[in-house]
Design a protein around this motif. Structure first.
Motif, PDB file in Angstrom:
ATOM      1  N   ASP A  19     -50.417 -12.077 -50.726  1.00 32.33           N
ATOM      2  CA  ASP A  19     -51.478 -12.588 -51.595  1.00 32.33           C
ATOM      3  C   ASP A  19     -51.733 -11.609 -52.738  1.00 32.33           C
ATOM      4  O   ASP A  19     -52.245 -10.516 -52.526  1.00 32.33           O
ATOM      5  N   GLY A  20     -51.361 -12.007 -53.932  1.00 36.16           N
ATOM      6  CA  GLY A  20     -51.494 -11.106 -55.084  1.00 36.16           C
ATOM      7  C   GLY A  20     -52.883 -11.092 -55.708  1.00 36.16           C
ATOM      8  O   GLY A  20     -53.317 -10.073 -56.236  1.00 36.16           O
ATOM      9  N   ASN A  21     -53.607 -12.218 -55.644  1.00 33.75           N
ATOM     10  CA  ASN A  21     -54.895 -12.261 -56.357  1.00 33.75           C
ATOM     11  C   ASN A  21     -56.107 -12.177 -55.431  1.00 33.75           C
ATOM     12  O   ASN A  21     -57.248 -12.356 -55.865  1.00 33.75           O
ATOM     13  N   ASP A  23     -57.247 -14.059 -52.971  1.00 30.23           N
ATOM     14  CA  ASP A  23     -58.027 -15.214 -52.503  1.00 30.23           C
ATOM     15  C   ASP A  23     -57.672 -15.615 -51.068  1.00 30.23           C
ATOM     16  O   ASP A  23     -58.171 -16.611 -50.555  1.00 30.23           O
ATOM     17  N   ILE A  25     -54.658 -16.453 -49.985  1.00 28.57           N
ATOM     18  CA  ILE A  25     -53.509 -17.363 -49.936  1.00 28.57           C
ATOM     19  C   ILE A  25     -52.313 -16.690 -50.613  1.00 28.57           C
ATOM     20  O   ILE A  25     -52.447 -16.179 -51.740  1.00 28.57           O
ATOM     21  N   GLY A  26     -51.192 -16.700 -49.957  1.00 22.93           N
ATOM     22  CA  GLY A  26     -49.988 -16.103 -50.535  1.00 22.93           C
ATOM     23  C   GLY A  26     -49.667 -16.733 -51.881  1.00 22.93           C
ATOM     24  O   GLY A  26     -50.023 -17.886 -52.138  1.00 22.93           O
ATOM     25  N   ASP A  27     -49.011 -16.009 -52.757  1.00 20.03           N
ATOM     26  CA  ASP A  27     -48.714 -16.541 -54.093  1.00 20.03           C
ATOM     27  C   ASP A  27     -47.499 -15.832 -54.696  1.00 20.03           C
ATOM     28  O   ASP A  27     -46.984 -14.872 -54.120  1.00 20.03           O
ATOM     29  N   LEU A  72     -52.446 -22.861 -56.583  1.00 24.15           N
ATOM     30  CA  LEU A  72     -52.722 -21.961 -55.455  1.00 24.15           C
ATOM     31  C   LEU A  72     -51.774 -20.771 -55.464  1.00 24.15           C
ATOM     32  O   LEU A  72     -52.120 -19.683 -55.021  1.00 24.15           O
TER      33      LEU A  72
END
Ligand code: GLC
Ligand code: CA
Length: 506
Positions: A19-21, A23, A25-27, A72
């Motif tokens: 999860d980069g941001n 939240d 959730i992986g992204d 997402l």
């Protein structure tokens, strides 16, 4: 030599990977940051689960737009960065193509209803998630067919316009530079359009007979494969065949169809015995046409984690399973987290679950009058969330910097995570340097829970027993694993390089 034959693939369940941001959730930005981790591990290809805009009823397998990225996970620009960075590290990227169905909020569903399958009256066909496969549409006053969730309407592959649309989708991603496709439930594309009722077994379960592997499927598959290969001759095509029956799986692995198909006959077994493993390895050699390779894996986002399911949380056994997929003949697929010894999640309440399959199992059990506890048990059995937990990395970095996560997270003992990661890394490095990867078996045997095989000049011993085994070849030099006076350690794998002059001595 086609590149995929030498490649070790790694399945990434994007929602749970990195999860980069923050939240939860992986992204894509998170994933791109983790490419160095993958390079260090030593894999050569990624299979990325669906990242397209989606209703998220089936976590992305309900696609709303085939040529975009779900917000997402980031943007198309983020995807491009990821792809370029993967290429820099010589990691190929295979993306998931869900061509059997779209989400009902895909614009096609309203703009082109003839892309879908409509009936005046349902027959007895059931969805692979349970319940009827037909859903009434108020506006049209007809039923549409959905072989999975009711939000996943099946495309009508008998309509040539569908094929043309999908070709444009394939072209779009190939032009961006992806290296291949994983075709989701690809043997389900054609149906018996006379819609005869499916047979029912003794337990009252409706079997899937007329809703998959129907005449015409080879033609459709061959056409899609040829289309991709025309645009990109070295494209890699791997098919998910919705079956664990080897003959059904093997029949689509052909030069004019798919490069490989997922061998659920081997990978999704529920319990492990050396005999079963051996039988399946032998059976795959017999069933596959000359030159076609089996796939080797013990985990995916659709089944329990191999560390729990097959290895019984036993580290040496988990390593031995890795040894098999990385040294036997075939194309290996590691499921993210296997290299960290990740275990199954269990859920204390249905509200913690996200997978539609688990939730439906719960509702059906309650509907049958079972207690909440019984229903929860059934849901824990069925839910694929057990293998979808946020990723644990061997370098100690968390899935998400904020500590948030869309699904429950397991803690795993650090020593275990390091030990199993080191094992994968060592074996992957060995595999890359050794010249056995494309060699056929010249022997393949099981004796006293010891599986042995020779490929080229390499002799492999997988000792599944609890004691030292004296199965070292007389003329071999140990190049991987542990040995003591010709004996191989319990629950461990060893590799020998056979001396030249004894090449013919098996
Ligand atoms: C495949 C996917 C699975 C999904 C199903 C429907 O089996 O691997 O996760 O639910 O297809 O698209
Ligand atoms: Ca995120």
């Amino acid at each position: 030599m086609k590149w995929f034959k030498q490649t070790v693939f790694y399945e990434i369940y994007i929602k749970s990977f990195a999860d980069g941001n923050g939240d939860g959730i992986g992204d894509f930005p998170g994933l791109t940051e983790r490419l160095d981790y993958l390079a260090e591990l030593g894999i050569g290809g990624i299979w990325l689960t669906p990242f397209y805009p989606s209703m998220q009823v089936d976590n992305g397998y309900d696609v709303s737009d085939y040529c975009a990225v779900d917000p997402l996970y980031g943007t198309l620009a983020d995807f491009k960065v990821f792809l370029a960075e993967a290429k820099k590290r010589e990691i190929r990227v295979v993306i998931d193509m869900v061509l059997n169905h779209t989400a009902i909020n895909h614009r096609w569903f309203t703009e082109h209803p003839d892309y879908y399958i409509w009936k005046e009256r349902p027959n007895n066909w059931t969805s692979f998630f349970g319940g009827s496969a037909f859903q009434f549409d108020e506006k049209r006053e007809q039923y549409y067919y959905h072989s999975f969730a009711k939000e996943q309407a099946d495309l009508n592959w008998a309509n040539p316009a569908v094929k043309e649309e999908i070709k444009q989708v394939l072209k779009f991603w190939l032009a961006l530079g992806v290296d291949g496709f994983r075709f989701d439930v690809i043997n389900n594309l054609t149906l018996d359009l006379a819609f005869p009722d499916n047979p029912v077994d003794e337990l009252g379960e409706v079997l899937h007979k007329f809703d998959k592997d129907q005449p015409g499927i080879d033609g459709v598959m061959a056409e899609l494969a040829a289309f991709c290969r025309d645009l990109r001759p070295d494209v890699f095509l791997v098919g998910e065949i919705s079956s664990d029956e080897l003959p059904e799986i093997a029949r689509y692995s052909r030069p004019e169809l798919l490069d490989v198909t997922f061998n659920f006959n081997f990978g999704s077994i529920e319990t492990f015995t050396p005999e079963k493993l051996f039988q399946e390895l032998v059976a795959m050699e017999k069933a596959l046409p000359d030159g076609q390779m089996p796939t080797l894996f013990f985990g995916s986002h659709d089944m329990g984690r191999s560390f729990s399911r097959l290895a019984g949380q036993n580290l040496p056994l988990a390593e031995l399973l890795a040894f098999i997929i990385l040294t036997a003949r075939g194309v290996p697929f590691i499921y993210n987290g296997e290299e960290a010894g990740m275990t199954d999640l269990t859920f204390a309440d249905v509200s913690e679950m996200a997978d539609i399959q688990g939730i439906m199992a719960y509702e059906q059990a309650v509907g049958k009058g079972e207690t909440k506890q019984e229903a929860l048990f059934a849901a824990n059995q069925k839910t694929r969330d057990k293998a979808r937990g946020p990723m644990i990395f061997a370098d100690g970095k968390a899935f998400s910097a904020t500590g948030k996560a869309w699904l429950k997270q397991n803690q795993e003992p650090e020593e275990k995570v390091h030990a199993i990661f080191a094992y994968y890394q060592e074996l992957l490095a060995f595999r890359k340097a050794a010249a056995y990867v494309t060699e056929p078996y010249t022997s393949l045997q099981l004796k006293e829970a010891c599986l042995t095989y020779q490929r080229g000049n390499y002799y492999f011993v997988a000792n599944f027993s609890e004691r030292w085994q004296m199965t070292a070849p007389p003329n071999g030099r140990l190049v991987f694993g542990q040995e003591e006076q010709g004996g191989i350690a319990p629950l461990s794998g060893a590799i020998y390089l056979m001396e030249e002059e004894n090449e013919n001595c098996k």
